[in-house]
Scaffold this active site. Structure first.
Site, PDB file in Angstrom:
ATOM      1  N   ASP A  79      28.123  34.428 -32.241  1.00 19.79           N
ATOM      2  CA  ASP A  79      28.408  33.629 -33.421  1.00 19.79           C
ATOM      3  C   ASP A  79      29.930  33.677 -33.622  1.00 19.79           C
ATOM      4  OD1 ASP A  79      28.236  32.576 -36.157  1.00 19.79           O
ATOM      5  OD2 ASP A  79      28.555  34.660 -36.767  1.00 19.79           O
ATOM      6  N   ASP A 138      32.058  32.765 -36.993  1.00 19.29           N
ATOM      7  CA  ASP A 138      32.450  33.275 -38.314  1.00 19.29           C
ATOM      8  C   ASP A 138      31.806  34.611 -38.637  1.00 19.29           C
ATOM      9  OD1 ASP A 138      34.214  31.548 -39.366  1.00 19.29           O
ATOM     10  OD2 ASP A 138      32.851  30.560 -40.749  1.00 19.29           O
ATOM     11  N   SER A 172      28.069  27.307 -48.580  1.00 22.27           N
ATOM     12  CA  SER A 172      27.309  26.111 -48.214  1.00 22.27           C
ATOM     13  C   SER A 172      25.979  26.441 -47.559  1.00 22.27           C
ATOM     14  CB  SER A 172      28.149  25.255 -47.259  1.00 22.27           C
ATOM     15  OG  SER A 172      28.385  25.964 -46.067  1.00 22.27           O
TER      16      SER A 172
END
Length: 265
Positions: A20, A22, A190
């Protein structure tokens, strides 16, 4: 630039490490450290490496590359937007798109609902870009993606206390559950909306396709490193997938420590 053995000749056979971006390779939305890049380069001498991120390639270029260094040269496999946009050794692989899949009419209905809902939310601050249209998904942010780093940090705390995104996602599931969509909360501000199955496991079809290439590699050991590995986090599906060995990390320093230990770097 460093040169690497061909994929079939890496020291640790049939093995790939996927990361991944972030919170795993980089601090959230910030740039990768020279220490991390050096470690990845050394790991790449031993086995195949790739990243799998929800963002588009432009954002990954900003975080992982440099103006003079293309991100697709730093990894064997680059899976932007969970692999809907994919590169292998710098060359593009076949791509797909959300709008093709959902169709214009259903898309408009979804966005209309989201914007009405955001308009009625009472938050301490709101900025701009509440819906970001991407190739493979839409990203929905109640505060807006234009928020500054400080505003993002503040919102993240507020969201933890008030469960804004959680409630929003529940409403969407209720209203649009029949469309076969997944709603996945990730990052600070988000959540993502995408077709079910278009989570990070989507990229594994590209990894599996390697075995079918002439002289290709069958990756029997797929390590995945991510920080949002809890249920509902955007690393959860690939972390728990039977095809991968999942490693849950707390941040880039933790990733570095894990890699040093696992691969004797």
């Amino acid at each position: 630039m460093a040169s690497y053995p061909p994929l079939a000749e890496r020291e640790i056979k049939n093995t790939i490490c996927l990361f991944d971006v972030d919170g795993t390779l980089t601090p959230a939305r910030l740039s990768v450290s020279p220490e991390m890049l050096d470690l990845l380069s050394r790991l790449r001498q031993k086995c195949a490496i790739g990243f799998v991120g929800g963002s588009d390639l432009v954002k990954q270029q900003e975080q992982l590359g440099k103006p003079e260094v293309n991100v697709t040269t730093l990894f064997d496999f680059c899976f932007a937007e969970n692999g809907l946009t994919a590169y292998r050794l710098g060359e593009p692989l076949p791509s797909n798109s959300f709008i093709k899949w959902i169709g214009e009419d259903q898309y408009k209905e979804l966005v209309r609902f989201i914007l009405h809902y955001v308009a009625d939310l009472d938050l301490p601050v709101k900025r701009g870009t509440f819906v970001e249209f991407r190739n493979g998904m839409i990203n929905v942010s109640p505060i807006g993606r234009n928020a500054s780093v400080q505003e993002r940090n503040d919102y993240e705390k507020y969201d933890k206390e008030h469960g804004v995104r959680k409630a929003f996602v529940e409403k969407l599931r209720e209203r649009f559950g029949h469309l076969g969509l997944t709603f996945s909360i990730g990052g600070q501000i988000s959540f993502d909306v995408f077709p079910t199955g278009w989570d990070k496991t989507y990229c594994l079809q590209h990894v599996e396709a390697e075995a079918k290439r002439p002289g290709g590699v069958q990756y029997t050991t797929i390590h995945f490193f991510g920080d949002k590995t809890f249920e509902g986090g955007n690393d959860y599906e690939i972390y728990t997938d039977s095809r991968t060995i999942g490693h849950s990390v707390t941040g880039p320093h933790d990733t570095i420590a894990e890699l040093k230990q696992l691969f004797d770097l």
